[in-house]
Design a protein around this motif. Sequence first.
Motif, short mmCIF file in Angstrom:
data_model
loop_
_atom_site.label_atom_id
_atom_site.label_comp_id
_atom_site.label_asym_id
_atom_site.label_seq_id
_atom_site.Cartn_x
_atom_site.Cartn_y
_atom_site.Cartn_z
N PRO A 1 24.43 27.89 32.08
CA PRO A 1 25.55 28.83 32.06
C PRO A 1 25.16 30.28 31.79
N GLU A 2 24.11 30.49 30.98
CA GLU A 2 23.70 31.87 30.68
C GLU A 2 23.23 32.61 31.93
N LEU A 3 22.75 31.88 32.93
CA LEU A 3 22.37 32.50 34.19
C LEU A 3 23.59 32.87 35.03
N ILE A 4 24.67 32.15 34.82
CA ILE A 4 25.90 32.37 35.59
C ILE A 4 26.77 33.45 34.97
N TYR A 5 26.78 33.52 33.65
CA TYR A 5 27.74 34.38 32.95
C TYR A 5 27.73 35.85 33.39
N PRO A 6 26.57 36.51 33.55
CA PRO A 6 26.63 37.93 33.94
C PRO A 6 27.36 38.16 35.26
N VAL A 7 27.11 37.29 36.24
CA VAL A 7 27.80 37.43 37.54
C VAL A 7 29.29 37.15 37.37
N LEU A 8 29.60 36.12 36.59
CA LEU A 8 31.00 35.80 36.30
C LEU A 8 31.70 36.96 35.62
N ARG A 9 31.04 37.56 34.65
CA ARG A 9 31.66 38.69 33.93
C ARG A 9 31.91 39.87 34.87
N ILE A 10 30.93 40.22 35.69
CA ILE A 10 31.11 41.36 36.60
C ILE A 10 32.27 41.10 37.55
N SER A 11 32.33 39.89 38.09
CA SER A 11 33.43 39.55 38.99
C SER A 11 34.77 39.64 38.27
N THR A 12 34.81 39.17 37.04
CA THR A 12 36.06 39.20 36.27
C THR A 12 36.44 40.63 35.90
N PHE A 13 35.45 41.46 35.55
CA PHE A 13 35.72 42.87 35.29
C PHE A 13 36.40 43.51 36.50
N LEU A 14 35.83 43.27 37.67
CA LEU A 14 36.38 43.87 38.89
C LEU A 14 37.77 43.34 39.20
N LEU A 15 37.98 42.05 38.93
CA LEU A 15 39.30 41.46 39.12
C LEU A 15 40.34 42.16 38.25
N PHE A 16 40.05 42.30 36.96
CA PHE A 16 41.03 42.90 36.06
C PHE A 16 41.12 44.42 36.25
N PHE A 17 40.05 45.04 36.71
CA PHE A 17 40.15 46.47 37.03
C PHE A 17 41.11 46.68 38.19
N ASN A 18 41.05 45.81 39.19
CA ASN A 18 42.00 45.90 40.30
C ASN A 18 43.43 45.65 39.82
N LEU A 19 43.61 44.67 38.95
CA LEU A 19 44.94 44.43 38.41
C LEU A 19 45.41 45.63 37.60
N ALA A 20 44.50 46.27 36.86
CA ALA A 20 44.85 47.46 36.09
C ALA A 20 45.25 48.60 37.02
N ARG A 21 44.50 48.76 38.10
CA ARG A 21 44.85 49.82 39.07
C ARG A 21 46.24 49.60 39.65
N ASN A 22 46.59 48.36 39.89
CA ASN A 22 47.90 48.05 40.46
C ASN A 22 49.04 48.34 39.49
N LEU A 23 48.72 48.37 38.19
CA LEU A 23 49.76 48.66 37.19
C LEU A 23 50.01 50.15 37.04
N VAL A 24 49.04 50.97 37.43
CA VAL A 24 49.19 52.43 37.28
C VAL A 24 50.40 52.91 38.08
N GLY A 25 51.28 53.63 37.40
CA GLY A 25 52.46 54.16 38.07
C GLY A 25 53.64 53.22 38.09
N GLN A 26 53.43 51.97 37.69
CA GLN A 26 54.52 51.00 37.64
C GLN A 26 55.38 51.25 36.41
N ARG A 27 56.62 50.86 36.47
CA ARG A 27 57.51 50.99 35.31
C ARG A 27 58.24 49.66 35.07
N ASN A 28 57.51 48.58 35.23
CA ASN A 28 58.13 47.27 35.03
C ASN A 28 57.74 46.70 33.67
#
Length: 378
Positions: free
Chosen positions: A264-291
């Motif tokens: 798992p330690e070999l997998i985690y860095p790639v998993l983390r980077i992918s997850t960072f990018l996933l949540f960064f995209n979700l964060a970008r989609n929230l910008v300007g929203q008022r929901n």
Amino acid sequence: MEDNRVDPTKLGTIKEIDYLRGFGVLAVIAIHTTGYFTEIPRFNTLVLINLWTDVFSQFAVPLFILISGFVLAKNYRSKFSLKTFYQKRIRSIIPQYLIFSVAYTAFNNWGVMRNNPLKANLVLLLKNIIHADASYHLWFFSIIIQLYIFYPLIIKIYTFFKQKNKAELLMAILLIVQILWMEGLHTPYFGTLKINFIAYLFYFGMGIYSGDHFEHLRNSGKSLTPIFLTISLALTLGASSFIIIGLTMGYRYTDIPAYFFIGPELIYPVLRISTFLLFFNLARNLVGQRNGLEKVISKLGNYSFGIYLIHIFFNQYAIKFLRNYTIDDTHWIFYPVVFGVTVILSYLAVRLMSYLPYSYYIIGHRSKPQSHRSIVRL
């Protein structure tokens, strides 16, 4: 030659960072809720779901480390006063750490401390402060304090590589060092060493690197969210499979041999980077929203440092309350109830505390007068 133009990320508040903090603190609470699957005596579907949730949610602390690197590099780059830097770092984290170390030492040891002499209690408190042992989530402070101490050296090394147009090479070196260190922790040679900042050095460096490429990140890859989600879920399943093998072989989670975690330690860095990018995209989609979702994630992000500090109190009380009604970690309802109660009560408590005098030195946030936030918050 380093570009001396004004960094666009210095202009105004970066809303994506607050949203990422909000996602991160929810993941922390998820970890400290789903982690009770390790007490279930037999491997079953409930264990499997919580294991997957736990492994996926482990992006939280690496994300906070990345944000710390991002914000520090945004504010302290080529020339800055070391005295001012360290004074602000001490003010932003040490009072809060000391206060909650005292509180959790009493919370977790009150029965023993009532019968101990004062000297023994002071020794226990000092030990907990030095080793970040007052509560299991305070280990984060030992990591971030070390990163603060070494930041002036880290940024000098990064700047040197950047001036040579080899920042990516440095990232690769940090990744290799981090993986080797984490692999070593699962061997007899490193097994007795406590986790330290080397285990998160790559993520910290990625925060600095991301700051240099923030506008590019902000304006690209919006259509890749489904791909990032698919990769993150697939790697979560892959990393979990090693642990699942151990559980199905009859081991309790705490007794699984260390070599099961090397894969798992070999997998985690790639998993983390992918997850960072996933949540960064979700964060970008929230910008300007008022929901409603935007407001919830934004508020959680604003108060994330305090929520991180205080949430274990409510987590433990919720668990104790449910167990009084014979609802424990073997019941499906246990996990969503503990998670929901912990999130809601932690937020409300921190929100109320933010109006107290000197609340900044307790939870890193104050609401009156104008919010004075720590430069690097969780």
